[in-house]
Design a protein around this motif. Structure first.
Motif, PDB file in Angstrom:
ATOM      1  N   LEU A   1      74.393  -0.626 -55.648  1.00 24.19           N
ATOM      2  CA  LEU A   1      73.826  -0.729 -56.994  1.00 24.19           C
ATOM      3  C   LEU A   1      74.264  -2.033 -57.652  1.00 24.19           C
ATOM      4  O   LEU A   1      73.455  -2.735 -58.281  1.00 24.19           O
ATOM      5  N   GLY A   2      75.540  -2.366 -57.508  1.00 26.14           N
ATOM      6  CA  GLY A   2      76.023  -3.644 -58.027  1.00 26.14           C
ATOM      7  C   GLY A   2      75.294  -4.808 -57.388  1.00 26.14           C
ATOM      8  O   GLY A   2      75.032  -5.825 -58.046  1.00 26.14           O
ATOM      9  N   GLY A   3      74.942  -4.644 -56.104  1.00 26.49           N
ATOM     10  CA  GLY A   3      74.201  -5.685 -55.405  1.00 26.49           C
ATOM     11  C   GLY A   3      72.821  -5.912 -55.999  1.00 26.49           C
ATOM     12  O   GLY A   3      72.354  -7.052 -56.101  1.00 26.49           O
ATOM     13  N   VAL A   4      72.150  -4.835 -56.395  1.00 26.48           N
ATOM     14  CA  VAL A   4      70.832  -4.956 -57.041  1.00 26.48           C
ATOM     15  C   VAL A   4      70.950  -5.809 -58.302  1.00 26.48           C
ATOM     16  O   VAL A   4      70.164  -6.727 -58.543  1.00 26.48           O
ATOM     17  N   PHE A   5      71.976  -5.507 -59.106  1.00 24.41           N
ATOM     18  CA  PHE A   5      72.167  -6.259 -60.345  1.00 24.41           C
ATOM     19  C   PHE A   5      72.531  -7.712 -60.067  1.00 24.41           C
ATOM     20  O   PHE A   5      72.011  -8.627 -60.719  1.00 24.41           O
ATOM     21  N   ILE A   6      73.435  -7.951 -59.115  1.00 26.16           N
ATOM     22  CA  ILE A   6      73.922  -9.310 -58.890  1.00 26.16           C
ATOM     23  C   ILE A   6      72.835 -10.190 -58.288  1.00 26.16           C
ATOM     24  O   ILE A   6      72.708 -11.383 -58.608  1.00 26.16           O
ATOM     25  N   VAL A   7      72.011  -9.616 -57.414  1.00 28.55           N
ATOM     26  CA  VAL A   7      70.951 -10.389 -56.773  1.00 28.55           C
ATOM     27  C   VAL A   7      69.909 -10.835 -57.791  1.00 28.55           C
ATOM     28  O   VAL A   7      69.499 -12.004 -57.829  1.00 28.55           O
ATOM     29  N   PHE A   8      69.454  -9.910 -58.655  1.00 29.75           N
ATOM     30  CA  PHE A   8      68.468 -10.297 -59.658  1.00 29.75           C
ATOM     31  C   PHE A   8      69.092 -11.143 -60.762  1.00 29.75           C
ATOM     32  O   PHE A   8      68.390 -11.927 -61.423  1.00 29.75           O
ATOM     33  N   ASN A   9      70.406 -11.044 -60.948  1.00 24.97           N
ATOM     34  CA  ASN A   9      71.117 -11.956 -61.840  1.00 24.97           C
ATOM     35  C   ASN A   9      70.957 -13.386 -61.338  1.00 24.97           C
ATOM     36  O   ASN A   9      70.689 -14.309 -62.115  1.00 24.97           O
ATOM     37  N   TRP A  10      71.094 -13.584 -60.036  1.00 25.97           N
ATOM     38  CA  TRP A  10      70.905 -14.922 -59.466  1.00 25.97           C
ATOM     39  C   TRP A  10      69.475 -15.399 -59.654  1.00 25.97           C
ATOM     40  O   TRP A  10      69.238 -16.560 -59.990  1.00 25.97           O
ATOM     41  N   VAL A  11      68.506 -14.503 -59.430  1.00 29.63           N
ATOM     42  CA  VAL A  11      67.100 -14.884 -59.572  1.00 29.63           C
ATOM     43  C   VAL A  11      66.821 -15.381 -60.991  1.00 29.63           C
ATOM     44  O   VAL A  11      66.230 -16.455 -61.191  1.00 29.63           O
ATOM     45  N   PHE A  12      67.260 -14.614 -61.986  1.00 29.38           N
ATOM     46  CA  PHE A  12      67.019 -15.003 -63.379  1.00 29.38           C
ATOM     47  C   PHE A  12      67.739 -16.304 -63.724  1.00 29.38           C
ATOM     48  O   PHE A  12      67.190 -17.149 -64.445  1.00 29.38           O
ATOM     49  N   LEU A  13      68.970 -16.470 -63.246  1.00 29.27           N
ATOM     50  CA  LEU A  13      69.718 -17.692 -63.540  1.00 29.27           C
ATOM     51  C   LEU A  13      69.016 -18.902 -62.941  1.00 29.27           C
ATOM     52  O   LEU A  13      68.876 -19.950 -63.601  1.00 29.27           O
ATOM     53  N   PHE A  14      68.567 -18.784 -61.690  1.00 25.55           N
ATOM     54  CA  PHE A  14      67.903 -19.913 -61.041  1.00 25.55           C
ATOM     55  C   PHE A  14      66.547 -20.198 -61.690  1.00 25.55           C
ATOM     56  O   PHE A  14      66.109 -21.341 -61.738  1.00 25.55           O
ATOM     57  N   GLU A  15      65.873 -19.159 -62.176  1.00 23.97           N
ATOM     58  CA  GLU A  15      64.637 -19.362 -62.935  1.00 23.97           C
ATOM     59  C   GLU A  15      64.936 -20.114 -64.234  1.00 23.97           C
ATOM     60  O   GLU A  15      64.156 -20.968 -64.676  1.00 23.97           O
ATOM     61  N   ALA A  16      66.081 -19.807 -64.842  1.00 22.47           N
ATOM     62  CA  ALA A  16      66.477 -20.494 -66.079  1.00 22.47           C
ATOM     63  C   ALA A  16      66.740 -21.974 -65.830  1.00 22.47           C
ATOM     64  O   ALA A  16      66.441 -22.811 -66.687  1.00 22.47           O
ATOM     65  N   TYR A  17      67.300 -22.312 -64.658  1.00 19.94           N
ATOM     66  CA  TYR A  17      67.487 -23.723 -64.308  1.00 19.94           C
ATOM     67  C   TYR A  17      66.159 -24.462 -64.358  1.00 19.94           C
ATOM     68  O   TYR A  17      66.072 -25.592 -64.839  1.00 19.94           O
ATOM     69  N   GLU A  18      65.119 -23.824 -63.802  1.00 20.25           N
ATOM     70  CA  GLU A  18      63.801 -24.458 -63.748  1.00 20.25           C
ATOM     71  C   GLU A  18      63.169 -24.587 -65.129  1.00 20.25           C
ATOM     72  O   GLU A  18      62.519 -25.578 -65.446  1.00 20.25           O
TER      73      GLU A  18
END
Length: 309
Positions: A72-89
């Motif tokens: 469950l923590g993995g689900v949160f951490i993985v999509f945390n990375w997706v949103f952060l990298f989208e924010a970079y763009e």
């Protein structure tokens, strides 16, 4: 070399590496979902090889319940990375990183909502200071949709990171390396439907940056962090964690010429100071070992200590 000195060097290096993460993401030329998928893939290879070499799979300490929490923590951490990298763009590495470091405040709010933890007047005050800092850093003007989108994505990433921390905090008796391994493994089937595997064939030299994200920013960086957490007091960990946004802002300026404006710059120390105060107020024993039983290993790192992307 003294144990604490070595821990300081290890954590400083880990935070410096973390601060260069945005450069690797941008230079890979891949879409955020693709970047996170391959970070999970190469990171799983790195963490799996390290854990195997150190014998961590023997007496791993996982139970079905702990494994479920790690997933469950993995689900949160993985999509945390997706949103952060989208924010970079959407905005810039500097902007997204500073906003992302509002994580401790979401931890406070989640603690109050989920566990009825009392928010003291002092914490309310620091939350207010952080909010003022966030308003200044955002620098959003009417019609500035890119900054507004980046702000929302970075805040979403911070919320997901806080949720992952809350879940991971409940796992004891398992080495953090193994918890991180489960989390990146969960990301593979989770992200596969969103990955453009055909499109990644054209990124060329970008593969080197993706491999670096997995082996350097997920494998080596996590190993350095977890080694340091065992040697350092909470206060020093909290202070050194801010090496990450400082390096990220410098790298963004040095490589891409991005920098925040004067008004935005006034908000950075407010967020940093408030975050540090709230983090230290938690008084979480970052180096405390988990209750040991036969074959069990140290517990997951303290949430105070897990402030890296």
């Amino acid at each position: 070399m003294r144990n604490e000195t070595r821990g300081t060097l290890e954590l400083t290096l880990a935070m410096v590496l973390s601060g260069t993460l945005g450069i690797f993401v941008v230079e890979s030329g891949a879409a955020p979902f693709d970047v996170v998928f391959f970070r999970c893939l190469f990171g799983a290879v790195a963490l799996g090889a390290y854990s195997l070499a150190r014998g961590y799979f023997t007496g791993h300490g996982f139970t079905p319940g702990k494994l479920g929490l790690a997933a469950l923590g993995g689900v949160f951490i993985v999509f945390n990375w997706v949103f952060l990298f989208e924010a970079y763009e959407a905005t810039s590495i500097s902007f997204a990183t500073v906003v992302y470091h509002t994580q401790p405040f979401f931890l406070v709010v989640l603690g109050a909502v989920l566990f009825r933890e009392r928010i003291t007047a002092a914490k309310f005050g620091w939350l207010g200071v952080a909010f003022v800092g966030l308003v200044l850093v955002s620098g959003i003007r009417p019609g500035d949709t890119a900054s507004l989108k980046g702000l929302g994505l970075a805040l979403a990433a911070a919320v997901l990171y806080a949720l992952s921390t809350v879940v991971t905090k409940r796992i004891t008796g398992v080495r953090p390396h193994l918890i991180a391994l489960v989390q990146v493994l969960v990301g593979l089937p989770l992200l596969l439907p969103f990955v453009d595997l055909a499109g990644t064939g054209g990124i060329g030299a970008g593969w080197g940056w993706l491999v670096g994200l997995g082996f350097v920013h997920t494998g080596l960086m996590y190993v350095l962090m977890y080694a340091a957490y065992q040697k350092l007091p909470t206060a020093k960990i909290a202070v050194l964690a801010f090496t990450y946004p400082a390096v990220a802002m410098f790298a963004d300026w040095a490589v891409y010429g991005h920098h925040i404006g004067l008004v935005q710059a006034l908000g950075v120390p407010l967020i940093v100071l408030a975050s540090l105060k709230v983090t230290l107020a938690a008084r979480t024993p970052a180096a405390a070992p988990a209750p040991r039983t036969a074959g069990h290993a140290p517990e997951a790192a303290s949430p105070v200590a897990t402030r890296s992307a």
